[in-house]
Design a protein around this motif. Structure first.
Motif, short mmCIF file in Angstrom:
data_model
loop_
_atom_site.label_atom_id
_atom_site.label_comp_id
_atom_site.label_asym_id
_atom_site.label_seq_id
_atom_site.Cartn_x
_atom_site.Cartn_y
_atom_site.Cartn_z
N ALA A 185 0.79 -1.07 -0.25
CA ALA A 185 -0.35 -0.33 -0.34
C ALA A 185 0.68 1.44 -0.16
N PRO A 186 0.46 2.16 -0.93
CA PRO A 186 1.35 3.40 -0.29
C PRO A 186 0.92 4.37 -0.08
N SER A 187 1.94 5.36 0.76
CA SER A 187 2.23 6.37 1.77
C SER A 187 0.52 7.21 0.73
N ALA A 188 0.18 8.69 1.63
CA ALA A 188 -0.85 9.24 1.10
C ALA A 188 -0.13 10.32 1.27
N THR A 189 -0.17 11.70 1.40
CA THR A 189 0.61 12.52 2.60
C THR A 189 -0.58 14.38 2.03
N PRO A 190 -0.76 14.86 3.11
CA PRO A 190 -2.31 15.73 3.38
C PRO A 190 -2.12 16.13 1.79
N SER A 191 -3.93 16.13 1.79
CA SER A 191 -4.66 17.29 -0.05
C SER A 191 -4.86 18.35 0.88
N THR A 192 -4.98 19.43 0.05
CA THR A 192 -5.16 20.53 0.42
C THR A 192 -6.75 20.92 0.08
N ALA A 193 -7.61 21.55 1.11
CA ALA A 193 -8.92 22.21 0.54
C ALA A 193 -9.71 23.77 1.18
N ILE A 212 -16.30 2.15 -10.91
CA ILE A 212 -16.00 2.50 -12.05
C ILE A 212 -15.90 2.39 -13.62
N GLN A 213 -15.70 0.94 -13.84
CA GLN A 213 -15.93 0.24 -14.78
C GLN A 213 -17.12 0.30 -14.73
N SER A 214 -18.02 -0.11 -13.57
CA SER A 214 -19.50 -0.55 -14.43
C SER A 214 -19.98 0.90 -15.04
N ILE A 215 -19.38 2.43 -15.02
CA ILE A 215 -20.48 3.14 -15.25
C ILE A 215 -20.72 2.77 -16.53
N PRO A 216 -21.22 2.90 -17.81
CA PRO A 216 -21.25 2.50 -18.92
C PRO A 216 -20.43 3.61 -20.02
N GLU A 217 -20.85 5.27 -19.25
CA GLU A 217 -20.27 6.02 -20.59
C GLU A 217 -18.23 5.81 -19.80
N VAL A 218 -18.07 5.24 -19.50
CA VAL A 218 -16.91 4.96 -19.21
C VAL A 218 -15.89 3.99 -20.37
N LEU A 219 -15.38 4.30 -21.33
CA LEU A 219 -14.83 3.56 -22.53
C LEU A 219 -13.35 2.66 -21.78
N SER A 220 -12.43 3.30 -20.73
CA SER A 220 -11.15 2.73 -20.34
C SER A 220 -11.10 3.73 -18.82
N THR A 221 -10.04 2.93 -18.52
CA THR A 221 -9.60 3.66 -16.89
C THR A 221 -8.14 3.06 -17.22
N ARG A 222 -7.63 4.21 -16.26
CA ARG A 222 -6.01 3.45 -15.79
C ARG A 222 -5.61 3.85 -14.58
N THR A 223 -4.80 3.38 -13.55
CA THR A 223 -4.47 3.81 -12.35
C THR A 223 -3.08 4.22 -12.10
N LEU A 224 -2.86 5.12 -11.29
CA LEU A 224 -1.71 5.56 -11.25
C LEU A 224 -1.20 5.27 -9.50
N LEU A 225 -1.10 4.70 -9.31
CA LEU A 225 -1.05 4.90 -8.10
C LEU A 225 0.55 5.32 -7.52
N VAL A 226 -0.30 6.41 -5.76
CA VAL A 226 0.37 7.63 -5.53
C VAL A 226 1.00 6.84 -4.40
N PHE A 227 2.55 6.95 -4.56
CA PHE A 227 3.88 6.24 -3.15
C PHE A 227 4.23 7.75 -2.44
N GLU A 228 4.22 8.76 -2.56
CA GLU A 228 4.45 10.49 -2.03
C GLU A 228 4.00 11.67 -3.11
N GLU A 229 3.53 11.64 -2.12
CA GLU A 229 3.14 13.55 -2.62
C GLU A 229 3.88 14.60 -1.36
N THR A 230 3.27 16.15 -2.14
CA THR A 230 3.82 16.98 -1.35
C THR A 230 3.07 18.14 -0.94
N ASP A 231 2.58 18.49 -0.66
CA ASP A 231 1.61 19.33 -0.50
C ASP A 231 2.67 21.38 -0.88
N LEU A 232 1.90 21.86 -2.25
CA LEU A 232 2.24 22.78 -2.38
C LEU A 232 1.51 24.28 -1.78
#
Length: 201
Positions: A17-25, A170-190
């Motif tokens: 499981a990758p780590s996640a750091t704070p997101s900004t709201a 997500i893939q059960s949504i009829p209008e979604v043709l394809s997906t691709r996932t990018l796992l987040v290993f680390e991020e920095t709040d700017l």
């Protein structure tokens, strides 16, 4: 930010499981009202021009969302009534979209984060957006140009939950043709910081 790309049809997001750091709201003092979110909300009027004091107020609230009206007024050298009126105007004009907290998703029990790209049926953006907004852990959705149509940021408890979200929801949504996932290993709040005087200038 490092990320791992995977084709989602039949993918396995991996064992670690990758780590996640704070997101900004967007943030603001509790004293100021916030319009209810959602597509049913009325369209705000055209935003009035911001002056230097308005920009200073925005910078303060983005840096410290718990700043009181009194503190804001003192720091921008206006009366409390003036500061309150300015914050209300920024809310009414839609410049301040809401108030919230910056969350460390990993500490909040959401240890897996991912950006998911989607290709969707032409002219189905509004329909897809409504369904993506209802997904657990979805925190940001954008309609973009390029090789895919939609960029979605999600936070889930672990990779098993992430896999379930992608392959089942997500893939059960009829209008979604394809997906691709990018796992987040680390991020920095700017987000805005006191040592960035040029913010919003």
């Amino acid at each position: 930010m490092a990320a791992e790309q995977m084709a989602d049809r039949g993918e396995d997001p991996g064992r670690t499981a990758p780590s996640a750091t704070p997101s900004t709201a967007p943030a603001g003092p509790p004293a100021a009202p916030s319009p209810p979110p959602g597509p049913a909300s009325p369209t705000p009027p055209p935003a009035r021009p911001l002056d230097a004091i308005d920009r200073d107020i925005l910078r303060i609230l983005q840096t410290d969302g718990r700043a009181s009206i009194r503190s804001v007024a003192e720091r921008v050298h206006v009366s409390r009534a003036n500061a309150y009126a300015r914050i209300n105007r920024l809310v009414e004009d839609g410049v301040i979209r809401g108030f919230g907290a910056r969350v460390d998703h990993e500490r909040a029990g959401q240890g897996a984060s991912a950006y998911i790209t989607l290709k969707i049926v032409q002219n189905s953006w509004r329909t897809v957006r409504e369904q993506l907004q209802a997904l657990p852990g979805a925190t940001h959705i954008a309609l973009v140009s390029g090789d895919f149509d939609v960029l979605l940021l999600v936070h889930t408890p672990d990779n098993r939950a992430l896999r379930e979200l992608v392959l089942t929801r997500i893939q059960s949504i009829p209008e979604v043709l394809s997906t691709r996932t990018l796992l987040v290993f680390e991020e920095t709040d700017l987000g805005p910081r006191p040592d960035r005087p040029a913010e919003l200038a």
